[in-house]
Design an enzyme around this catalytic site. Structure first.
Site, PDB file in Angstrom:
ATOM      1  N   ILE A   1       0.841  -1.190   0.000  1.00  0.00           N
ATOM      2  CA  ILE A   1       0.000   0.000   0.000  1.00  0.00           C
ATOM      3  C   ILE A   1       0.882   1.247   0.000  1.00  0.00           C
ATOM      4  CG2 ILE A   1      -0.241   0.138   2.527  1.00  0.00           C
ATOM      5  CD1 ILE A   1      -3.264   0.822   2.000  1.00  0.00           C
ATOM      6  N   CYS A   2       0.353   2.320  -0.576  1.00  0.00           N
ATOM      7  CA  CYS A   2       1.031   3.615  -0.561  1.00  0.00           C
ATOM      8  C   CYS A   2      -0.056   4.669  -0.355  1.00  0.00           C
ATOM      9  CB  CYS A   2       1.828   3.832  -1.848  1.00  0.00           C
ATOM     10  SG  CYS A   2       0.824   3.965  -3.348  1.00  0.00           S
ATOM     11  N   ALA A   3       0.154   5.869  -0.862  1.00  0.00           N
ATOM     12  CA  ALA A   3      -0.846   6.917  -0.691  1.00  0.00           C
ATOM     13  C   ALA A   3      -2.070   6.692  -1.584  1.00  0.00           C
ATOM     14  CB  ALA A   3      -0.231   8.286  -0.972  1.00  0.00           C
TER      15      ALA A   3
ATOM     16  N   THR B   1      -3.783   4.357   0.879  1.00  0.00           N
ATOM     17  CA  THR B   1      -4.151   4.849   2.207  1.00  0.00           C
ATOM     18  C   THR B   1      -5.216   5.940   2.111  1.00  0.00           C
ATOM     19  OG1 THR B   1      -1.935   4.309   3.002  1.00  0.00           O
ATOM     20  CG2 THR B   1      -3.219   5.816   4.353  1.00  0.00           C
TER      21      THR B   1
END
Length: 112
Positions: free
Chosen positions: A60-62, A88
């Site tokens: 996961i990232c932004a 996120t």
């Protein structure tokens, strides 16, 4: 390249999935999905030995862009990795909780 939506990710997380957040440390500390491990994309190679070989790894990232790159890179090392679409930001937009601070260590890191 495998990508999962937020619903599939939430189900996997509830079932104890292993998750890495590839955002930079300051982004992670500012707010991350509870229980995920920090593993910045810029240092991804350093955490390979700490990733499970017997189950999928969610990335996961932004928003989903860096996690796609990271999952693709991990796949070249034989890791069963899946990027979380929406990241996120998407997680937070659906009303799911975020926590702040360095609450989970990097994979393979044994100290606090």
């Amino acid at each position: 390249m495998r990508e999962v939506d937020l619903e599939a990710f939430a189900a996997g997380l509830a079932a104890g999935a292993f998750v890495i957040d590839v955002r930079e440390p300051d982004e992670y500390v500012a707010g991350h999905v509870p229980g995920v491990h920090s593993a910045p994309l810029s240092a991804l190679g350093a955490v390979l030995d700490g990733l499970p070989a017997d189950r999928p790894v969610y990335v996961i990232c932004a928003s989903g862009n860096r996690s796609l790159r990271a999952a693709e890179q991990l796949a070249t090392y034989g890791v069963d990795a899946a990027s979380v679409a929406g990241g996120t930001a998407g997680w937070a937009r659906t009303g799911r909780p975020l926590v702040s601070g360095p609450s989970a260590s990097a994979p393979g890191h044994t100290g606090a």
